[in-house]
Design a protein around this motif. Structure first.
Motif, short mmCIF file in Angstrom:
data_model
loop_
_atom_site.label_atom_id
_atom_site.label_comp_id
_atom_site.label_asym_id
_atom_site.label_seq_id
_atom_site.Cartn_x
_atom_site.Cartn_y
_atom_site.Cartn_z
N LEU A 1 0.82 -1.21 0.00
CA LEU A 1 0.00 0.00 0.00
C LEU A 1 0.86 1.26 0.00
O LEU A 1 0.56 2.24 -0.70
CB LEU A 1 -0.94 0.00 1.21
CG LEU A 1 -2.14 -0.94 1.12
CD1 LEU A 1 -2.84 -1.04 2.46
CD2 LEU A 1 -3.11 -0.49 0.04
N LYS A 2 1.93 1.26 0.77
CA LYS A 2 2.81 2.42 0.80
C LYS A 2 3.41 2.70 -0.57
O LYS A 2 3.64 3.84 -0.95
CB LYS A 2 3.92 2.21 1.84
CG LYS A 2 3.44 2.26 3.28
CD LYS A 2 4.58 1.98 4.24
CE LYS A 2 4.11 2.03 5.69
NZ LYS A 2 5.21 1.71 6.64
N LEU A 3 3.67 1.64 -1.32
CA LEU A 3 4.26 1.80 -2.65
C LEU A 3 3.24 2.14 -3.72
O LEU A 3 3.59 2.76 -4.74
CB LEU A 3 4.98 0.50 -3.05
CG LEU A 3 6.26 0.15 -2.30
CD1 LEU A 3 6.70 -1.26 -2.64
CD2 LEU A 3 7.36 1.15 -2.63
N VAL B 1 10.63 2.98 1.59
CA VAL B 1 9.90 1.74 1.90
C VAL B 1 10.78 0.52 1.66
O VAL B 1 10.85 -0.39 2.48
CB VAL B 1 8.62 1.64 1.04
CG1 VAL B 1 7.98 0.26 1.21
CG2 VAL B 1 7.64 2.73 1.44
N ARG B 2 11.48 0.50 0.55
CA ARG B 2 12.28 -0.66 0.18
C ARG B 2 13.53 -0.80 1.05
O ARG B 2 14.13 -1.88 1.10
CB ARG B 2 12.67 -0.60 -1.29
CG ARG B 2 11.46 -0.69 -2.22
CD ARG B 2 11.87 -0.95 -3.65
NE ARG B 2 10.74 -0.97 -4.56
CZ ARG B 2 9.89 -1.99 -4.69
NH1 ARG B 2 10.06 -3.09 -3.95
NH2 ARG B 2 8.88 -1.92 -5.55
N ALA B 3 13.91 0.27 1.75
CA ALA B 3 15.08 0.19 2.62
C ALA B 3 14.81 -0.64 3.87
O ALA B 3 15.73 -1.09 4.54
CB ALA B 3 15.51 1.60 3.03
N LYS B 4 13.53 -0.86 4.16
CA LYS B 4 13.14 -1.63 5.33
C LYS B 4 12.81 -3.05 4.94
O LYS B 4 11.88 -3.28 4.18
CB LYS B 4 11.93 -0.99 6.00
CG LYS B 4 11.46 -1.71 7.26
CD LYS B 4 10.22 -1.03 7.82
CE LYS B 4 9.70 -1.78 9.05
NZ LYS B 4 8.47 -1.16 9.58
N PRO B 5 13.57 -4.06 5.45
CA PRO B 5 13.27 -5.46 5.13
C PRO B 5 11.88 -5.85 5.62
O PRO B 5 11.45 -5.45 6.69
CB PRO B 5 14.34 -6.24 5.88
CG PRO B 5 15.42 -5.26 6.17
CD PRO B 5 14.72 -3.94 6.33
N VAL B 6 11.17 -6.61 4.78
CA VAL B 6 9.82 -7.01 5.14
C VAL B 6 9.71 -8.53 5.10
O VAL B 6 9.99 -9.15 4.08
CB VAL B 6 8.79 -6.42 4.14
CG1 VAL B 6 7.38 -6.87 4.52
CG2 VAL B 6 8.89 -4.91 4.12
#
Length: 316
Positions: A156-158, A306-311
């Motif tokens: 959603l953030k992306l 957003v992508r800097a944070k591992p999910v």
């Protein structure tokens, strides 16, 4: 990894069959007409019937007031999921349009203290009607594929601002009542047969802004189709949605035009009542995935963060 349930406010405008199929829960707005309060959406009551009656009342001059979804209503709605040990995602109408998002944030803060083992995500859809609804449907699809709540939150953030929304209204008096245009502009626009085209903007607290003004209904509807042509991304691989405030034939005609651009799946539904009261009968809105509304540089910066944070995910 906990299971998670999805809740939307009734602005999401998702057709009844899709709600059941995707197991999406609805928290309803309410409206007051002739001193009586009604829910904008009721489970097991066909929405089409409710919407036709609602827009007929508006055409007859009824004064209708709407209210946001309060903290307690949200708390009461999602508590059963938390009591069952499930996580929860709550999606709301754009925070720039309604205070419902903040009410959901308040509910989250209180509920997290009561259910510390459950995760609650509140997502600002930065949209209304089926702009919110299409995002919720995508999240439901990801969930049913086995993706985690964290993965869906990041999706959603992306992608929230890639959901494009354009609409035109038939009668300017409803925008005037809501304070979006002046009485002078409404009168002049009516006399000149001016039909405004509005869109969801790219602001942090997204709201509707003027996109253009067309002379006549036919040109306004053509402007919606042109906005799709100019901004849609991969139209053949997405579901497009059209919401209409009791002007179904025109909605169907617009859908046929959009299908001519390669779209295979178009959802048509009556416009939700909460926002429909502020735009009036004859409104048509078009929703699709397209260019990021924030602009390229702002979108790139947001994506990098957003992508800097591992999910963690069930499917990487």
């Amino acid at each position: 990894m906990n299971k998670f349930d999805i809740y939307v406010d009734s602005s999401a405008n998702i057709p009844d069959a899709m709600l059941r199929e995707r197991k999406i829960n609805v928290i309803s707005y309410s409206y007051i007409i002739n001193g009586e309060e009604h829910n904008c959406w009721k489970k097991d009551v066909p929405f089409t019937e409710t919407a036709k009656s609602f827009y007929d009342s508006l055409r007859c001059g009824a004064e209708i007031k709407t209210s946001l979804v309060g903290e307690q209503t949200i708390t009461d709605a999602v508590t059963p999921s938390l009591e069952a040990g499930n996580d929860v995602l709550i999606m709301t109408i754009a925070s720039g349009i309604s205070g419902t998002y903040q009410q959901a944030v308040n509910a989250k803060t209180a509920l997290e203290k009561k259910f510390p083992d459950c995760k609650i995500v509140v997502a600002d859809s930065s949209n209304a009607s089926l702009g919110e609804g299409l995002l919720a449907l995508k999240v439901a699809d990801l969930r049913d594929m086995g993706e985690s709540l964290e993965t869906c939150e990041n999706w959603l953030k992306l992608n929230t601002y890639k959901m494009n929304s354009y609409l035109t209204v038939d009668d300017l008096k409803y925008l005037r009542r809501g304070g979006r245009i002046s009485a002078t502009l409404a009168i002049a626009g009516t006399l000149l047969n001016i039909k405004p085209v509005l869109k969801a903007d790219g602001g942090v607290n997204a709201k509707l802004t003027f996109f253009g003004r067309e002379r006549g209904r036919k040109k306004a509807l053509s402007a919606l189709a042109q906005a799709f042509l100019d901004n849609a991304v991969n139209p053949e691989n997405q579901t497009v949605a059209i919401a209409h405030a009791d002007c179904e034939e025109e909605a169907i005609a617009l859908a046929e035009t959009i299908k001519g651009y390669g779209v295979k799946d178009v959802v048509i539904e009556y416009y939700d009542l909460c926002t429909g009261a502020h735009v009036g009968p004859g409104t048509i809105a078009l929703f699709f995935m397209g260019k990021d509304r924030r602009g390229e540089s702002a979108a790139a910066a947001a994506e990098k963060a957003v992508r800097a944070k591992p999910v963690p995910s069930a499917h990487r």
